[in-house]
Design an enzyme around this catalytic site. Structure first.
Site, mmCIF file in Angstrom:
data_model
loop_
_atom_site.group_PDB
_atom_site.id
_atom_site.type_symbol
_atom_site.label_atom_id
_atom_site.label_comp_id
_atom_site.label_asym_id
_atom_site.label_seq_id
_atom_site.Cartn_x
_atom_site.Cartn_y
_atom_site.Cartn_z
ATOM 1 N N ASN A 8 0.797 -1.197 0.002
ATOM 2 C CA ASN A 8 0.163 -0.068 0.055
ATOM 3 C C ASN A 8 0.970 1.029 -0.145
ATOM 4 O O ASN A 8 2.031 1.285 0.678
ATOM 5 C CB ASN A 8 -0.997 -0.067 1.213
ATOM 6 C CG ASN A 8 -0.363 -0.202 2.490
ATOM 7 O OD1 ASN A 8 0.384 -0.925 2.689
ATOM 8 N ND2 ASN A 8 -0.962 0.725 3.300
ATOM 9 N N ALA A 43 -3.545 13.173 0.385
ATOM 10 C CA ALA A 43 -5.081 13.221 0.118
ATOM 11 C C ALA A 43 -5.616 11.785 -0.218
ATOM 12 O O ALA A 43 -5.513 10.966 -1.074
ATOM 13 C CB ALA A 43 -5.166 13.810 -1.372
ATOM 14 N N TYR A 44 -6.203 11.321 1.053
ATOM 15 C CA TYR A 44 -6.596 10.161 1.236
ATOM 16 C C TYR A 44 -6.983 9.290 -0.108
ATOM 17 O O TYR A 44 -6.512 8.024 -0.200
ATOM 18 C CB TYR A 44 -7.445 9.849 2.505
ATOM 19 C CG TYR A 44 -6.626 9.948 3.867
ATOM 20 C CD1 TYR A 44 -5.658 9.142 3.947
ATOM 21 C CD2 TYR A 44 -6.961 11.072 4.531
ATOM 22 C CE1 TYR A 44 -4.874 9.284 5.400
ATOM 23 C CE2 TYR A 44 -6.338 11.313 5.753
ATOM 24 C CZ TYR A 44 -5.396 10.411 6.197
ATOM 25 O OH TYR A 44 -4.770 10.534 7.257
ATOM 26 N N CYS A 66 -3.870 0.547 -2.998
ATOM 27 C CA CYS A 66 -3.887 -0.609 -2.093
ATOM 28 C C CYS A 66 -2.701 -1.509 -2.589
ATOM 29 O O CYS A 66 -2.231 -1.638 -3.940
ATOM 30 C CB CYS A 66 -5.115 -1.490 -2.355
ATOM 31 S SG CYS A 66 -6.566 -0.302 -1.627
ATOM 32 N N CYS A 86 -10.107 -4.952 -0.033
ATOM 33 C CA CYS A 86 -11.252 -4.126 -0.067
ATOM 34 C C CYS A 86 -12.212 -4.465 -1.293
ATOM 35 O O CYS A 86 -11.867 -5.427 -2.183
ATOM 36 C CB CYS A 86 -10.899 -2.865 -0.017
ATOM 37 S SG CYS A 86 -10.028 -2.191 -1.815
ATOM 38 N N GLU A 99 0.163 5.228 0.651
ATOM 39 C CA GLU A 99 -0.669 6.275 0.981
ATOM 40 C C GLU A 99 -0.416 7.523 0.522
ATOM 41 O O GLU A 99 0.852 7.725 0.193
ATOM 42 C CB GLU A 99 -0.752 6.343 2.573
ATOM 43 C CG GLU A 99 -1.439 5.251 3.264
ATOM 44 C CD GLU A 99 -1.481 5.081 4.743
ATOM 45 O OE1 GLU A 99 -2.112 4.244 5.209
ATOM 46 O OE2 GLU A 99 -0.749 6.028 5.337
ATOM 47 N N ASN A 100 -1.375 8.595 0.662
ATOM 48 C CA ASN A 100 -1.021 10.091 0.263
ATOM 49 C C ASN A 100 -1.755 10.800 1.155
ATOM 50 O O ASN A 100 -2.773 10.369 1.621
ATOM 51 C CB ASN A 100 -1.679 9.979 -1.107
ATOM 52 C CG ASN A 100 -1.290 11.399 -1.878
ATOM 53 O OD1 ASN A 100 -1.967 12.387 -1.646
ATOM 54 N ND2 ASN A 100 -0.497 11.199 -2.853
ATOM 55 N N GLU A 114 -2.916 -4.814 -3.375
ATOM 56 C CA GLU A 114 -3.322 -5.548 -4.411
ATOM 57 C C GLU A 114 -3.239 -4.924 -5.680
ATOM 58 O O GLU A 114 -2.934 -5.420 -7.006
ATOM 59 C CB GLU A 114 -4.613 -6.116 -4.039
ATOM 60 C CG GLU A 114 -4.883 -7.046 -2.818
ATOM 61 C CD GLU A 114 -5.286 -6.062 -1.584
ATOM 62 O OE1 GLU A 114 -6.126 -6.655 -0.733
ATOM 63 O OE2 GLU A 114 -4.976 -4.826 -1.598
#
Length: 134
Positions: A43, A48-49, A54, A87, A45-46, A56
Site C-alpha cells: 500500500n 489526499a487519502y 492498495c 477491499c 498512502e497519500n 493488491e
C-alpha cells in the site's frame, strides 16, 4: 505455480516497504501466475487519502506491466489481529484477472489465517465474461 511459502515471503518482504505514514497500517500482497512467477505490491498512502493505492492494485499493476494477465493465487498480508481481506475495489480488480475459484489467502505475521476463493469474497461478480468476446 509458486508455493504458499514463496507467496508469504514475497508479501512479507514488500509489506515492510509499504508507505503508510498516516495510518501506519502496512499491507503487502503477492500474486502467483500459473507459470510460477510472483508479483508483489504494497500500500502507498497519500496525504489526499483517496489518492493512495492498495497493495493488491500494486501487485496487479506489476503483473500486467510484465505481460501477464492471469492470477493463479494471491496472498494478502496485513497487521493486527483481524483478517485483512482485499477491499471491495480490489476484489473487483482481482476479478478482472482471476477465475471464481482462484484462491485468496489472508495472512498475518504468523502465517496464513484463512483462505477463500474469489467467488466466496465476491459472489455473483461482474467480470470480463459479462461483456462478451473481445
Amino acid at each position: 505455480m509458486a508455493s504458499l511459502d514463496e507467496l508469504f515471503s514475497a508479501a512479507r518482504a514488500v509489506q515492510q516497504r509499504a508507505y503508510a505514514p498516516y495510518s501506519r497500517f502496512r499491507v503487502g500482497a503477492a500474486i502467483a501466475t500459473s507459470d510460477g512467477r510472483i508479483f508483489s505490491g504494497c500500500n502507498v498512502e497519500n496525504a489526499a487519502y483517496p489518492v493512495g493505492s492498495c497493495a493488491e492494485a500494486g501487485a496487479i499493476s506489476a503483473m500486467v506491466a510484465a505481460g501477464e494477465h492471469r492470477i493463479a493465487a494471491i496472498l494478502v498480508m496485513g497487521e493486527g489481529e483481524h483478517l485483512v481481506t482485499p477491499c471491495g475495489g480490489c476484489r473487483q480488480r482481482i476479478r478482472e484477472f482471476a477465475a471464481p475459484d482462484t484462491p485468496i489467502h489472508v495472512a498475518g505475521p504468523e502465517g496464513i489465517r484463512k483462505s477463500f476463493t474469489l467467488e466466496a469474497l465476491l459472489p455473483y461478480s461482474f467480470g470480463p465474461d459479462n461483456l462478451g468476446p473481445r
